[in-house]
Write a protein that holds these residues in place. Structure first.
Motif, PDB file in Angstrom:
ATOM      1  N   SER A   1      -6.168  -8.042 -14.808  1.00 51.72           N
ATOM      2  CA  SER A   1      -7.100  -7.024 -14.343  1.00 51.72           C
ATOM      3  C   SER A   1      -6.343  -5.747 -13.972  1.00 51.72           C
ATOM      4  CB  SER A   1      -7.842  -7.558 -13.120  1.00 51.72           C
ATOM      5  OG  SER A   1      -8.411  -6.508 -12.371  1.00 51.72           O
ATOM      6  N   PRO A   2      -6.938  -4.572 -14.188  1.00 49.49           N
ATOM      7  CA  PRO A   2      -6.289  -3.323 -13.761  1.00 49.49           C
ATOM      8  C   PRO A   2      -6.004  -3.273 -12.258  1.00 49.49           C
ATOM      9  CG  PRO A   2      -8.100  -2.869 -15.267  1.00 49.49           C
ATOM     10  CD  PRO A   2      -8.193  -4.320 -14.927  1.00 49.49           C
ATOM     11  N   LYS A   3      -6.594  -4.167 -11.503  1.00 43.71           N
ATOM     12  CA  LYS A   3      -6.356  -4.206 -10.061  1.00 43.71           C
ATOM     13  C   LYS A   3      -5.020  -4.872  -9.705  1.00 43.71           C
ATOM     14  CE  LYS A   3     -11.263  -4.305  -8.799  1.00 43.71           C
ATOM     15  NZ  LYS A   3     -11.253  -3.129  -7.909  1.00 43.71           N
ATOM     16  N   VAL A   4      -4.348  -5.450 -10.701  1.00 44.26           N
ATOM     17  CA  VAL A   4      -3.162  -6.272 -10.445  1.00 44.26           C
ATOM     18  C   VAL A   4      -1.874  -5.493 -10.687  1.00 44.26           C
ATOM     19  CG1 VAL A   4      -1.840  -8.273 -11.240  1.00 44.26           C
ATOM     20  CG2 VAL A   4      -4.330  -8.442 -10.958  1.00 44.26           C
ATOM     21  N   THR A   5      -1.042  -5.404  -9.641  1.00 44.78           N
ATOM     22  CA  THR A   5       0.345  -4.968  -9.764  1.00 44.78           C
ATOM     23  C   THR A   5       1.202  -6.055  -9.124  1.00 44.78           C
ATOM     24  OG1 THR A   5      -0.123  -2.592  -9.795  1.00 44.78           O
ATOM     25  CG2 THR A   5       2.066  -3.259  -9.065  1.00 44.78           C
ATOM     26  N   LEU A   6       2.079  -6.640  -9.929  1.00 47.43           N
ATOM     27  CA  LEU A   6       2.886  -7.773  -9.494  1.00 47.43           C
ATOM     28  C   LEU A   6       4.365  -7.389  -9.510  1.00 47.43           C
ATOM     29  CD1 LEU A   6       2.746 -10.834  -8.730  1.00 47.43           C
ATOM     30  CD2 LEU A   6       3.273 -11.290 -11.146  1.00 47.43           C
ATOM     31  N   ILE A   7       5.065  -7.725  -8.433  1.00 44.57           N
ATOM     32  CA  ILE A   7       6.460  -7.312  -8.254  1.00 44.57           C
ATOM     33  C   ILE A   7       7.291  -8.511  -7.832  1.00 44.57           C
ATOM     34  CG2 ILE A   7       8.014  -5.824  -6.897  1.00 44.57           C
ATOM     35  CD1 ILE A   7       5.484  -3.968  -6.552  1.00 44.57           C
ATOM     36  N   ASP A   8       8.516  -8.574  -8.322  1.00 41.23           N
ATOM     37  CA  ASP A   8       9.507  -9.535  -7.831  1.00 41.23           C
ATOM     38  C   ASP A   8      10.687  -8.730  -7.305  1.00 41.23           C
ATOM     39  OD1 ASP A   8      10.305 -12.607  -7.939  1.00 41.23           O
ATOM     40  OD2 ASP A   8      12.079 -11.444  -8.458  1.00 41.23           O
TER      41      ASP A   8
ATOM     42  N   THR B   1       8.141 -12.860  -4.800  1.00 46.37           N
ATOM     43  CA  THR B   1       7.133 -12.438  -5.769  1.00 46.37           C
ATOM     44  C   THR B   1       5.835 -12.133  -5.039  1.00 46.37           C
ATOM     45  OG1 THR B   1       8.150 -13.991  -7.326  1.00 46.37           O
ATOM     46  CG2 THR B   1       6.034 -13.046  -7.950  1.00 46.37           C
ATOM     47  N   PHE B   2       5.277 -10.952  -5.277  1.00 49.24           N
ATOM     48  CA  PHE B   2       4.087 -10.588  -4.512  1.00 49.24           C
ATOM     49  C   PHE B   2       3.134  -9.698  -5.296  1.00 49.24           C
ATOM     50  CE2 PHE B   2       7.317  -7.420  -3.546  1.00 49.24           C
ATOM     51  CZ  PHE B   2       6.641  -6.210  -3.571  1.00 49.24           C
ATOM     52  N   LEU B   3       1.859  -9.862  -4.962  1.00 46.89           N
ATOM     53  CA  LEU B   3       0.794  -8.997  -5.461  1.00 46.89           C
ATOM     54  C   LEU B   3       0.704  -7.792  -4.541  1.00 46.89           C
ATOM     55  CD1 LEU B   3      -1.797  -8.480  -7.205  1.00 46.89           C
ATOM     56  CD2 LEU B   3      -3.030  -9.848  -5.503  1.00 46.89           C
ATOM     57  N   ALA B   4       0.758  -6.601  -5.101  1.00 43.78           N
ATOM     58  CA  ALA B   4       0.647  -5.386  -4.291  1.00 43.78           C
ATOM     59  C   ALA B   4      -0.777  -5.227  -3.760  1.00 43.78           C
ATOM     60  CB  ALA B   4       1.039  -4.165  -5.118  1.00 43.78           C
ATOM     61  N   ALA B   5      -0.888  -4.583  -2.607  1.00 46.11           N
ATOM     62  CA  ALA B   5      -2.193  -4.358  -1.989  1.00 46.11           C
ATOM     63  C   ALA B   5      -3.085  -3.505  -2.886  1.00 46.11           C
ATOM     64  CB  ALA B   5      -2.022  -3.693  -0.630  1.00 46.11           C
TER      65      ALA B   5
ATOM     66  N   VAL C   1      -9.107  -7.026  -5.215  1.00 47.80           N
ATOM     67  CA  VAL C   1      -7.795  -7.147  -4.564  1.00 47.80           C
ATOM     68  C   VAL C   1      -7.863  -6.358  -3.264  1.00 47.80           C
ATOM     69  CG1 VAL C   1      -5.328  -6.623  -4.684  1.00 47.80           C
ATOM     70  CG2 VAL C   1      -6.513  -7.473  -6.722  1.00 47.80           C
ATOM     71  N   GLY C   2      -7.626  -7.031  -2.156  1.00 44.72           N
ATOM     72  CA  GLY C   2      -7.827  -6.434  -0.844  1.00 44.72           C
ATOM     73  C   GLY C   2      -6.783  -5.425  -0.422  1.00 44.72           C
ATOM     74  N   ARG C   3      -7.079  -4.772   0.702  1.00 43.58           N
ATOM     75  CA  ARG C   3      -6.224  -3.696   1.211  1.00 43.58           C
ATOM     76  C   ARG C   3      -5.101  -4.202   2.118  1.00 43.58           C
ATOM     77  NH1 ARG C   3     -11.474  -1.405   3.376  1.00 43.58           N
ATOM     78  NH2 ARG C   3     -12.478  -0.353   1.623  1.00 43.58           N
ATOM     79  N   THR C   4      -5.278  -5.395   2.700  1.00 47.82           N
ATOM     80  CA  THR C   4      -4.357  -5.853   3.732  1.00 47.82           C
ATOM     81  C   THR C   4      -3.320  -6.797   3.150  1.00 47.82           C
ATOM     82  OG1 THR C   4      -6.159  -5.723   5.343  1.00 47.82           O
ATOM     83  CG2 THR C   4      -4.181  -6.937   6.001  1.00 47.82           C
ATOM     84  N   PHE C   5      -2.074  -6.339   3.110  1.00 44.23           N
ATOM     85  CA  PHE C   5      -0.985  -7.163   2.574  1.00 44.23           C
ATOM     86  C   PHE C   5      -0.465  -8.088   3.666  1.00 44.23           C
ATOM     87  CE2 PHE C   5       3.435  -8.104   1.648  1.00 44.23           C
ATOM     88  CZ  PHE C   5       3.398  -8.424   0.302  1.00 44.23           C
ATOM     89  N   VAL C   6      -0.249  -9.355   3.328  1.00 40.95           N
ATOM     90  CA  VAL C   6       0.231 -10.352   4.287  1.00 40.95           C
ATOM     91  C   VAL C   6       1.421 -11.088   3.691  1.00 40.95           C
ATOM     92  CG1 VAL C   6      -0.343 -12.447   5.590  1.00 40.95           C
ATOM     93  CG2 VAL C   6      -2.066 -10.643   5.281  1.00 40.95           C
ATOM     94  N   VAL C   7       2.505 -11.179   4.461  1.00 45.49           N
ATOM     95  CA  VAL C   7       3.687 -11.929   4.039  1.00 45.49           C
ATOM     96  C   VAL C   7       3.415 -13.414   4.212  1.00 45.49           C
ATOM     97  CG1 VAL C   7       6.130 -12.356   4.554  1.00 45.49           C
ATOM     98  CG2 VAL C   7       5.233 -10.025   4.611  1.00 45.49           C
ATOM     99  N   GLU C   8       4.008 -14.217   3.362  1.00 45.62           N
ATOM    100  CA  GLU C   8       3.802 -15.668   3.397  1.00 45.62           C
ATOM    101  C   GLU C   8       4.027 -16.254   4.785  1.00 45.62           C
ATOM    102  OE1 GLU C   8       5.563 -19.757   1.316  1.00 45.62           O
ATOM    103  OE2 GLU C   8       6.213 -17.797   0.604  1.00 45.62           O
ATOM    104  N   GLN C   9       3.044 -16.985   5.276  1.00 44.05           N
ATOM    105  CA  GLN C   9       3.191 -17.660   6.561  1.00 44.05           C
ATOM    106  C   GLN C   9       4.222 -18.771   6.427  1.00 44.05           C
ATOM    107  OE1 GLN C   9      -0.147 -19.955   7.953  1.00 44.05           O
ATOM    108  NE2 GLN C   9       0.395 -19.694  10.090  1.00 44.05           N
TER     109      GLN C   9
END
Length: 463
Positions: free
Chosen positions: A272-279, A347-351, A419-427
């Motif tokens: 989806s155009p909403k997806v930006t994925l970074i490692d 590896t994370f999905l950007a907000a 894809v939401g606005r609030t980025f959360v680091v892995e618990q």
């Protein structure tokens, strides 16, 4: 651990034998584990010391590891590797002079576990077991402490001399919750690329409490239905783990060499155009970060998908050679007994820009997943929903158990509609990923996201 003069002599010997590249991965590692339940059951300490010799010739490679670091033993190891590669013995390369690479440590340690007595670690374990005993319906809890101090030197025939010291601490909890003759149990871990200071804030106890709360909710919960519905994945490890399994492994050069899903799709839309994925292996304090990868290259930020478009892959040295790619600082291994391979780090999905609450409020019916209990990647992926709730008419309903999410990454990623606005680091700080090059520390993070339709496997009926 080994003089550079000896390493240089071994490299010269290997290059004369027909290799065009030679590398030594030297490791000196201390591991401590302490197991506690009603009492301290076991305290163990292990030291690992050795080297891995990696030789390449064109697109072929061979890896030999050993504990004897004398020059004669390393030469014999080189002979074995040259034989495995079928090298001609007629090489004429010369190793370059070593240049020491300096880089800031993204995971500095304040109090190293090796500098404190075992009593302090035991006290933390007992505190955790006592904390669990005070929680409702917890009948018992096992807690295990792990710490690692890994000292690494990487030398190669291109003149690289990289040194790193990686200190990690970890506590594993296995609580058992009982009610009305039914029990539920699972494990959770609190991981840190840090020393004893990681346990000063009590976050490890919050991890334990969250696990116990989930287990309480699972007792008597109905089975998840087998269906196709929208799925909302909670921020943090849920959304991050989805990408780790749905496409992360498929973007590593090992999978690409085996005919993965995405080799011929660079520059094309795969999500989806909403997806930006970074490692990104450079992030400060993250479990998957380090100065260098395990091939002596500085870690870096790699944008894999940008606005749905496939931008790049994760490449180790041999994979880069075979596929004509640039290396990406992604060559990783568990220890000296494993050859390096292309692996993820953080590896994370950007907000995104979508309203987090509206993802659920707008649902007629669907599944809301707050914790992933593991998964498998490949052309098809599976994810175990360790904690999930049924959503109906925009309201979060009862907890359900046994939900398994399945799909293909190249199909499912195109169905992400929020894809939401609030980025959360892995618990919990991180986890482990297992593959050919062993178990390595990683993190998976991101904002809340929604998939418009997904296959959910379960034994129940719709609620």
């Amino acid at each position: 651990m080994l003089s550079t003069a000896t390493a240089n002599a071994v490299f010269a010997y290997a290059l004369r034998g027909g290799a065009d590249f030679a590398e030594l991965f030297l490791e000196d590692r201390d591991d401590v584990s302490i197991d506690c339940a009603e009492r301290i059951n076991e305290v163990s300490r292990m030291r690992s010391y050795g080297a891995g010799l990696y030789l390449l010739k064109g697109n072929s490679g061979a890896y030999v590891y050993l504990n004897d670091l004398s020059e004669p033993a390393l030469r014999r190891a080189a002979d074995d590797a040259l034989t495995l590669m079928g090298a001609s013995g007629e090489g004429n390369g010369t190793p370059r002079p070593f240049t020491v690479l300096n880089r800031e440590n993204p995971c500095p340690v304040i109090v190293s576990p090796s500098e404190v007595g075992q009593e302090r670690k035991i006290a933390l374990l007992r505190e955790a077991v006592q904390c669990a005993a005070l929680l409702p319906e917890v009948s018992r809890c096992q807690a295990t402490w792990f710490d690692r101090d890994q000292r690494v030197i990487l030398l190669n025939s291109e003149g690289v001399h990289a040194e790193d010291r990686r200190v990690t601490t970890r506590m594993r909890f296995i609580p058992v919750v009982s009610r009305g003759g039914e029990t539920a149990s699972s494990f959770t871990e609190y991981c840190a690329a840090a020393g004893m200071e990681a346990f000063e804030n009590g976050r490890h106890l919050e991890q334990l409490k969250t696990c116990c709360q989930r287990l309480r909710g699972s007792i008597g919960a109905p089975e998840a239905p087998s269906c196709r519905v929208p799925v909302v994945l909670e921020a943090g490890a849920c959304s991050g783990t989805f990408f780790h399994e749905a496409c992360g492994h498929q973007l590593e050069t090992r999978s690409l060499q085996e005919g993965g899903l995405f080799w011929d799709k660079r520059g094309r839309q795969i999500a989806s155009p909403k997806v930006t994925l970074i490692d990104d292996g450079t992030l400060k304090g993250m479990y998957g970060s380090a100065r260098f990868d395990d091939e002596g290259m500085a870690r870096q930020r790699n944008v894999l998908i940008e606005n749905g478009i496939l931008k790049g892959f994760m490449a180790d040295r041999l994979g880069a050679r075979r596929l004509g790619l640039e290396r990406t600082g992604s060559g990783r291994r568990q220890d000296y007994a494993h050859a390096p391979g292309p692996r993820m780090s953080n590896t994370f999905l950007a907000a995104g820009t979508d309203d987090d609450d509206a993802m659920i409020r707008d649902l007629d019916e669907g599944l809301y997943v707050t914790e992933i209990g593991g998964g498998t990647g490949g052309r098809e992926f599976t994810l175990l929903a360790a904690c999930a709730y049924w959503v109906k008419n925009g309201q979060i309903g009862p907890q359900v158990k046994g939900a398994i999410l399945v799909g293909r990454g190249d199909e499912t990623m195109l169905k992400i509609d929020r894809v939401g606005r609030t980025f959360v680091v892995e618990q919990g700080g991180g986890s482990f990923c297992g593959a050919d090059s062993g178990f390595i520390p990683t993190t998976t993070s991101g904002p809340r996201m929604r998939i418009a339709e997904m296959v959910v496997g379960g034994k129940g009926e719709k609620l």
